[in-house]
Motif scaffolding. Structure first.
Motif, PDB file in Angstrom:
ATOM      1  N   GLN A   1      41.571  39.717  38.843  1.00  0.00           N
ATOM      2  CA  GLN A   1      42.173  40.980  38.409  1.00  0.00           C
ATOM      3  C   GLN A   1      43.581  40.712  37.893  1.00  0.00           C
ATOM      4  OE1 GLN A   1      42.139  44.039  41.423  1.00  0.00           O
ATOM      5  NE2 GLN A   1      42.954  45.598  40.035  1.00  0.00           N
TER       6      GLN A   1
ATOM      7  N   SER B   1      37.791  44.303  44.874  1.00  0.00           N
ATOM      8  CA  SER B   1      38.258  42.926  44.684  1.00  0.00           C
ATOM      9  C   SER B   1      37.958  42.087  45.923  1.00  0.00           C
ATOM     10  CB  SER B   1      39.753  42.890  44.411  1.00  0.00           C
ATOM     11  OG  SER B   1      40.037  43.551  43.195  1.00  0.00           O
TER      12      SER B   1
ATOM     13  N   ASP C   1      36.824  40.974  37.286  1.00  0.00           N
ATOM     14  CA  ASP C   1      37.575  42.010  38.003  1.00  0.00           C
ATOM     15  C   ASP C   1      38.460  42.799  37.025  1.00  0.00           C
ATOM     16  OD1 ASP C   1      38.761  43.568  39.941  1.00  0.00           O
ATOM     17  OD2 ASP C   1      39.161  41.887  41.300  1.00  0.00           O
ATOM     18  N   GLU C   2      38.039  44.004  36.719  1.00  0.00           N
ATOM     19  CA  GLU C   2      38.713  44.884  35.755  1.00  0.00           C
ATOM     20  C   GLU C   2      39.076  44.148  34.463  1.00  0.00           C
ATOM     21  OE1 GLU C   2      41.509  47.668  37.312  1.00  0.00           O
ATOM     22  OE2 GLU C   2      40.479  47.814  39.239  1.00  0.00           O
TER      23      GLU C   2
HETATM   24 MG   LIG Z   1      40.888  45.261  42.727  1.00  0.00          MG
END
Ligand SMILES: [Mg+2]
Ligand SMILES: Nc1ncnc2c1ncn2[C@@H]1O[C@H](COP(=O)(O)OP(=O)(O)OP(=O)(O)O)[C@@H](O)[C@H]1O
Lengths: 305, 252
Positions: free
Chosen positions: B87, B45, B160-161
């Motif tokens: 995220q 991240s 992010d994810e």
């Molecule tokens: Mg992360």
């Protein structure tokens, strides 16, 4: 009749873009200037003090009453209005006060509104406050609202003060009887050296009464806000206060909660939060291409919507 | 094309200064999908935030199509065509799904907001007028976040994810959405993920660990190594496969 400034203020406080439908009473600089009554809604001037009685016949449905007040000069105006919302009726009441003060004198409006919402009646009440004018005179608004909601009645209040009022003390008192319902939505924005105080006291007297207060405010610059939100439960009832403030610059905000239960089946909740705009929120909007200032304005506008 | 050259990042943490990223160099080409993976706290991240401008590098350079953007802020980089799906996206009291998507789309006239929601598996009628407040579930929030990136015309999009909290049906839709984005545009796509199905989309897999890039590999090789770890490690516990090494480091 109304000049351009009057019209602008009527639009700001009562969403009026012309003469309203239904019953209305427009007060300007301490005098009633326009009035209309309908078959179901009567408006009568009080004999003993300045103000009007608004009488909604039982069973009246889908009608509205507009009672805006405008001040366009430095002066002090005081008014007492009484509303009788008849049994089983369902009405919209739009109040509000606009002050345009370009003088050096204070322009002040103190309004006392008293409501009797009879059995099973429903009322939506919208009150907007707005001030403008580049004179050095203060713009002061002190509304007092007293509401009695009888069995099975309901009131939904929207109280909004977004711009230009220098001093305000707002007192709201509501008593709810059996199965009565109340929803209060409050929005407040203060800037520069403005001062605002909101005192709301709700008494849940009857079994099954419910009340919800949702207050959101933004305090900028050197302004000061104080909230006293008070709820008392005397019967099996439910009450919820949610008070949320965004603080910026050198402002000060106090949120003083009070919940009191006089009955073991009274369920009362108070939530209060004061904080800056979350940096994550600013960051998210900036990643969409907004500047920091644009992001801030977008967040505040949404919060106060 | 986006390049990171010898990027270092030191942040002020609770226990004083901490070096988060160490000498990161990467070249990310247009029209390719990169999947960044690696252990929690590895720095994935942080790399995304360095690309977006949320963190400024302590030293090193970031180049977008050859131009040094290292000192530009978030808004400026956004306007140059860099996007980042958080995220953990924030919630907003009083801001509706359609407000955010309209802001995101800006003057990108090609965008139809209803289609965007469909692409992330949300039925648009139910969602457009909803406020992105505390009533939003984690999965719903993530999907709106992804849609806010798909709304934009981007040179570099970092997710992010994106799969976190997303149910299986929508997950299938999501992988198709990334494939479509890759086919329909030149956007450099960077996806931070731990999911095999997402890893399979990658032209390159970038493994980040302890603030460094420990390996740049292909999905097949990477997934092969994971499988080897599963079979060779008997304890299934706390074992790591240090990128680039061929043997498994097993605690027992
Ligand atoms: Mg992360
Ligand atoms: N603002 C910050 N201040 C201090 N330390 C930070 C900050 N941001 C990240 N870190 C630290 O940097 C390291 C890398 O964090 P990062 O969020 O980049 O990891 P990640 O690979 O994305 O992890 P995950 O898989 O859990 O999302 C972590 O040890 C984290 O605690």
């Amino acid at each position: 009749m109304f000049n351009v400034i009057d019209k602008k203020m009527l639009a700001a406080v009562a969403d009026l873009h012309g003469i309203p439908q239904g019953a209305y009473n427009i007060r300007k600089n301490g005098q009633g200037v326009e009035r209309n009554t309908t078959a179901n809604i009567d408006i009568v001037t009080k004999k003993d003090k300045p103000g009007i009685d608004i009488i909604v016949k039982p069973g009246t449905k889908n009608e509205s009453v507009h009672i805006p007040v405008i001040l366009s000069q430095g002066m002090s105006d005081m008014v007492y209005n009484t509303f009788e919302i008849g049994e089983g009726s369902d009405v919209l009441v739009v109040a509000g006060c606009g002050i345009h003060n370009s003088s050096s004198q204070t322009a002040q409006h103190d309004g006392i509104h008293e409501f009797f919402i009879r059995r099973g009646a429903r009322m939506k009440y919208v009150e907007k406050h707005y001030g403008e004018g580049d004179g050095s005179g203060q713009k002061v608004l002190n509304p007092k609202t007293i509401i009695e909601i009888e069995e099975g009645g309901s009131a939904e209040l929207e109280m909004i003060q977004i711009e230009g009022v220098d001093q305000t003390v707002r007192d709201t008192e509501v008593r709810l009887h059996k199965n009565a319902r109340l929803i209060v939505t409050e929005r407040l924005l203060t800037t520069s050296g403005q001062n605002a105080e909101s005192n709301i006291t709700v008494e849940l007297i009857g079994e099954g009464a419910t009340a919800q207060i949702l207050s959101r405010s933004v305090a900028r610059d050197d302004s000061v806000q104080v909230f006293h939100l008070n709820m008392r439960g005397y019967a099996p009832c439910r009450g919820h206060i949610q008070c949320d403030s965004i603080i910026m610059d050198k402002a000060r905000v106090s949120s003083i909660p009070e919940i009191t239960a006089y009955h073991s089946e009274a369920e009362l909740v108070h939530e209060a939060a004061i904080g800056r705009i979350a940096s994550e929120q600013l960051m998210k909007l900036m990643t969409l291409g907004l500047t920091e200032e644009e992001a801030e304005n977008t967040i505040l506008k949404g919060f106060l919507a | 094309m986006l390049q990171l050259k010898n990027v270092n990042l030191t942040l002020e943490g609770e226990q004083g200064k901490k070096q988060i990223l160490k000498d990161i160099s990467l070249t990310l080409e247009k029209n390719k999908i990169y999947v960044m993976t690696g252990p929690n706290g590895g720095g994935k991240s942080s790399i995304a935030k360095i690309i977006m401008g949320i963190y400024q590098p302590t030293d090193g350079q970031i180049l977008l199509e050859g131009e040094d953007i290292s000192t530009l802020g978030v808004s400026e980089r956004a306007r140059l065509g860099i996007g980042y799906a958080f995220q953990q996206p924030p919630r907003f009291k009083g801001i509706k799904v359609k407000d955010v998507l309209e802001l995101a789309a800006g003057d990108n006239a090609k965008v139809n907001i209803c289609d965007l929601l469909y692409d992330v598996g949300l039925c648009s009628q139910d969602y457009l007028d909803r406020e992105i407040d505390a009533s939003f579930s984690g999965g719903e929030l993530k999907r709106v976040e992804i849609a806010s990136i798909l709304a934009r015309k981007l040179k570099v999009a970092v997710f992010d994810e994106p799969e976190a909290g997303i149910d299986l049906w929508s997950f299938q839709k999501l992988t198709e959405t990334f494939e479509n984005l890759n086919h329909m545009s030149d956007t450099t796509i960077v996806i931070i993920s731990h999911q095999e199905r997402i890893l399979r989309l990658a032209h390159q897999v970038i493994v980040v660990s302890e603030g460094m890039i420990s390996e740049i590999t292909t999905p097949d090789k990477f997934l092969g190594e994971i499988e080897k770890l599963e079979t060779d490690c008997r304890c299934k516990n706390n074992c790591t496969f240090i990128g680039g090494r061929t043997d498994v480091q097993c605690d027992r």
